[in-house]
Design a protein around this motif. Structure first.
Motif, PDB file in Angstrom:
ATOM      1  N   MET A   1       0.828  -1.210   0.000  1.00  0.00           N
ATOM      2  CA  MET A   1       0.000   0.000   0.000  1.00  0.00           C
ATOM      3  C   MET A   1       0.862   1.259   0.000  1.00  0.00           C
ATOM      4  N   VAL A   2       1.951   1.252   0.770  1.00  0.00           N
ATOM      5  CA  VAL A   2       2.878   2.391   0.768  1.00  0.00           C
ATOM      6  C   VAL A   2       3.447   2.578  -0.632  1.00  0.00           C
ATOM      7  N   GLY A   3       3.823   1.481  -1.281  1.00  0.00           N
ATOM      8  CA  GLY A   3       4.365   1.554  -2.635  1.00  0.00           C
ATOM      9  C   GLY A   3       3.368   2.113  -3.637  1.00  0.00           C
ATOM     10  N   LEU A   4       2.103   1.718  -3.521  1.00  0.00           N
ATOM     11  CA  LEU A   4       1.078   2.237  -4.435  1.00  0.00           C
ATOM     12  C   LEU A   4       0.961   3.751  -4.332  1.00  0.00           C
ATOM     13  N   ILE A   5       0.906   4.255  -3.120  1.00  0.00           N
ATOM     14  CA  ILE A   5       0.767   5.707  -2.945  1.00  0.00           C
ATOM     15  C   ILE A   5       2.046   6.421  -3.355  1.00  0.00           C
ATOM     16  N   ARG A   6       3.196   5.855  -3.036  1.00  0.00           N
ATOM     17  CA  ARG A   6       4.472   6.483  -3.404  1.00  0.00           C
ATOM     18  C   ARG A   6       4.600   6.634  -4.916  1.00  0.00           C
ATOM     19  N   ARG A   7       4.075   5.706  -5.682  1.00  0.00           N
ATOM     20  CA  ARG A   7       4.178   5.768  -7.142  1.00  0.00           C
ATOM     21  C   ARG A   7       3.142   6.682  -7.788  1.00  0.00           C
ATOM     22  N   MET A   8       2.183   7.178  -7.020  1.00  0.00           N
ATOM     23  CA  MET A   8       1.180   8.106  -7.566  1.00  0.00           C
ATOM     24  C   MET A   8       1.833   9.463  -7.836  1.00  0.00           C
ATOM     25  N   PRO A   9       1.270  10.239  -8.744  1.00  0.00           N
ATOM     26  CA  PRO A   9       1.766  11.608  -8.936  1.00  0.00           C
ATOM     27  C   PRO A   9       1.682  12.391  -7.617  1.00  0.00           C
ATOM     28  N   ALA A  10       2.681  13.218  -7.356  1.00  0.00           N
ATOM     29  CA  ALA A  10       2.779  13.943  -6.095  1.00  0.00           C
ATOM     30  C   ALA A  10       1.522  14.762  -5.775  1.00  0.00           C
ATOM     31  N   ASP A  11       0.881  15.318  -6.794  1.00  0.00           N
ATOM     32  CA  ASP A  11      -0.295  16.148  -6.540  1.00  0.00           C
ATOM     33  C   ASP A  11      -1.530  15.316  -6.160  1.00  0.00           C
ATOM     34  N   GLN A  12      -1.466  14.004  -6.291  1.00  0.00           N
ATOM     35  CA  GLN A  12      -2.598  13.146  -5.920  1.00  0.00           C
ATOM     36  C   GLN A  12      -2.370  12.387  -4.612  1.00  0.00           C
ATOM     37  N   GLN A  13      -1.129  12.255  -4.189  1.00  0.00           N
ATOM     38  CA  GLN A  13      -0.804  11.456  -3.006  1.00  0.00           C
ATOM     39  C   GLN A  13      -1.546  11.904  -1.748  1.00  0.00           C
ATOM     40  N   GLY A  14      -1.716  13.174  -1.551  1.00  0.00           N
ATOM     41  CA  GLY A  14      -2.356  13.705  -0.350  1.00  0.00           C
ATOM     42  C   GLY A  14      -3.844  13.407  -0.248  1.00  0.00           C
ATOM     43  N   ARG A  15      -4.440  12.869  -1.292  1.00  0.00           N
ATOM     44  CA  ARG A  15      -5.872  12.543  -1.283  1.00  0.00           C
ATOM     45  C   ARG A  15      -6.156  11.243  -0.543  1.00  0.00           C
ATOM     46  N   TYR A  16      -5.109  10.479  -0.210  1.00  0.00           N
ATOM     47  CA  TYR A  16      -5.294   9.141   0.330  1.00  0.00           C
ATOM     48  C   TYR A  16      -4.638   8.963   1.697  1.00  0.00           C
ATOM     49  N   VAL A  17      -5.131   7.992   2.446  1.00  0.00           N
ATOM     50  CA  VAL A  17      -4.533   7.546   3.696  1.00  0.00           C
ATOM     51  C   VAL A  17      -4.474   6.027   3.652  1.00  0.00           C
ATOM     52  N   ILE A  18      -3.618   5.470   4.493  1.00  0.00           N
ATOM     53  CA  ILE A  18      -3.562   4.024   4.655  1.00  0.00           C
ATOM     54  C   ILE A  18      -4.123   3.698   6.025  1.00  0.00           C
ATOM     55  N   GLN A  19      -5.030   2.766   6.063  1.00  0.00           N
ATOM     56  CA  GLN A  19      -5.615   2.330   7.325  1.00  0.00           C
ATOM     57  C   GLN A  19      -5.032   0.963   7.670  1.00  0.00           C
ATOM     58  N   ILE A  20      -4.544   0.846   8.909  1.00  0.00           N
ATOM     59  CA  ILE A  20      -3.988  -0.417   9.367  1.00  0.00           C
ATOM     60  C   ILE A  20      -4.753  -0.879  10.597  1.00  0.00           C
ATOM     61  N   MET A  21      -4.350  -2.010  11.140  1.00  0.00           N
ATOM     62  CA  MET A  21      -5.049  -2.619  12.276  1.00  0.00           C
ATOM     63  C   MET A  21      -5.500  -1.593  13.311  1.00  0.00           C
ATOM     64  N   GLY A  22      -6.677  -1.805  13.855  1.00  0.00           N
ATOM     65  CA  GLY A  22      -7.190  -0.935  14.904  1.00  0.00           C
ATOM     66  C   GLY A  22      -7.663   0.410  14.409  1.00  0.00           C
ATOM     67  N   ASP A  23      -7.996   0.520  13.143  1.00  0.00           N
ATOM     68  CA  ASP A  23      -8.485   1.766  12.551  1.00  0.00           C
ATOM     69  C   ASP A  23      -7.481   2.908  12.630  1.00  0.00           C
ATOM     70  N   HIS A  24      -6.207   2.595  12.715  1.00  0.00           N
ATOM     71  CA  HIS A  24      -5.173   3.630  12.702  1.00  0.00           C
ATOM     72  C   HIS A  24      -4.960   4.082  11.266  1.00  0.00           C
ATOM     73  N   ARG A  25      -5.040   5.373  11.041  1.00  0.00           N
ATOM     74  CA  ARG A  25      -4.855   5.935   9.702  1.00  0.00           C
ATOM     75  C   ARG A  25      -3.513   6.633   9.608  1.00  0.00           C
ATOM     76  N   ILE A  26      -2.805   6.349   8.530  1.00  0.00           N
ATOM     77  CA  ILE A  26      -1.493   6.929   8.281  1.00  0.00           C
ATOM     78  C   ILE A  26      -1.641   7.952   7.165  1.00  0.00           C
ATOM     79  N   GLY A  27      -1.260   9.192   7.449  1.00  0.00           N
ATOM     80  CA  GLY A  27      -1.342  10.266   6.465  1.00  0.00           C
ATOM     81  C   GLY A  27      -0.127  10.290   5.547  1.00  0.00           C
ATOM     82  N   ILE A  28      -0.143  11.199   4.603  1.00  0.00           N
ATOM     83  CA  ILE A  28       0.873  11.252   3.562  1.00  0.00           C
ATOM     84  C   ILE A  28       2.280  11.480   4.123  1.00  0.00           C
ATOM     85  N   GLY A  29       2.422  12.267   5.172  1.00  0.00           N
ATOM     86  CA  GLY A  29       3.751  12.498   5.755  1.00  0.00           C
ATOM     87  C   GLY A  29       4.374  11.212   6.261  1.00  0.00           C
TER      88      GLY A  29
END
Length: 91
Positions: free
Chosen positions: A50-78
């Motif tokens: 999932m990190v790789g998918l977002i990293r390969r997106m164009p920079a202007d689109q990356q901030g539109r997404y978050v990654i959710q992992i166990m326990g509903d923890h969301r990881i932002g673009i930073g």
């Protein structure tokens, strides 16, 4: 993908570092969460994937997404880009 408890018989079983195989999903940043949040996932797989998918997106689109992992923890673009920059990143 691993999904194991962090201890067994009072001994730690979880290794150091990032579990790149842990279950994760990509969501729109502002998808609203809620009871049906799991159904709003755009992609599912291991954290490294999932990190790789977002990293390969164009920079202007990356901030539109978050990654959710166990326990509903969301990881932002930073944090996503920090994970992608780690020397142990598998992608």
């Amino acid at each position: 993908m691993t999904d194991h408890p962090s201890t067994f018989r009072a001994f730690t079983t979880k290794g150091e570092g990032v579990d790149w195989e842990s279950r994760a999903s990509i969501h729109f940043k502002d998808d609203g969460g809620g009871v049906l949040d799991g159904m709003k996932a755009l992609y599912r797989g291991g954290l490294g994937e999932m990190v790789g998918l977002i990293r390969r997106m164009p920079a202007d689109q990356q901030g539109r997404y978050v990654i959710q992992i166990m326990g509903d923890h969301r990881i932002g673009i930073g944090e996503i880009l920090s994970l992608a920059a780690r020397p142990d990143f598998p992608g």
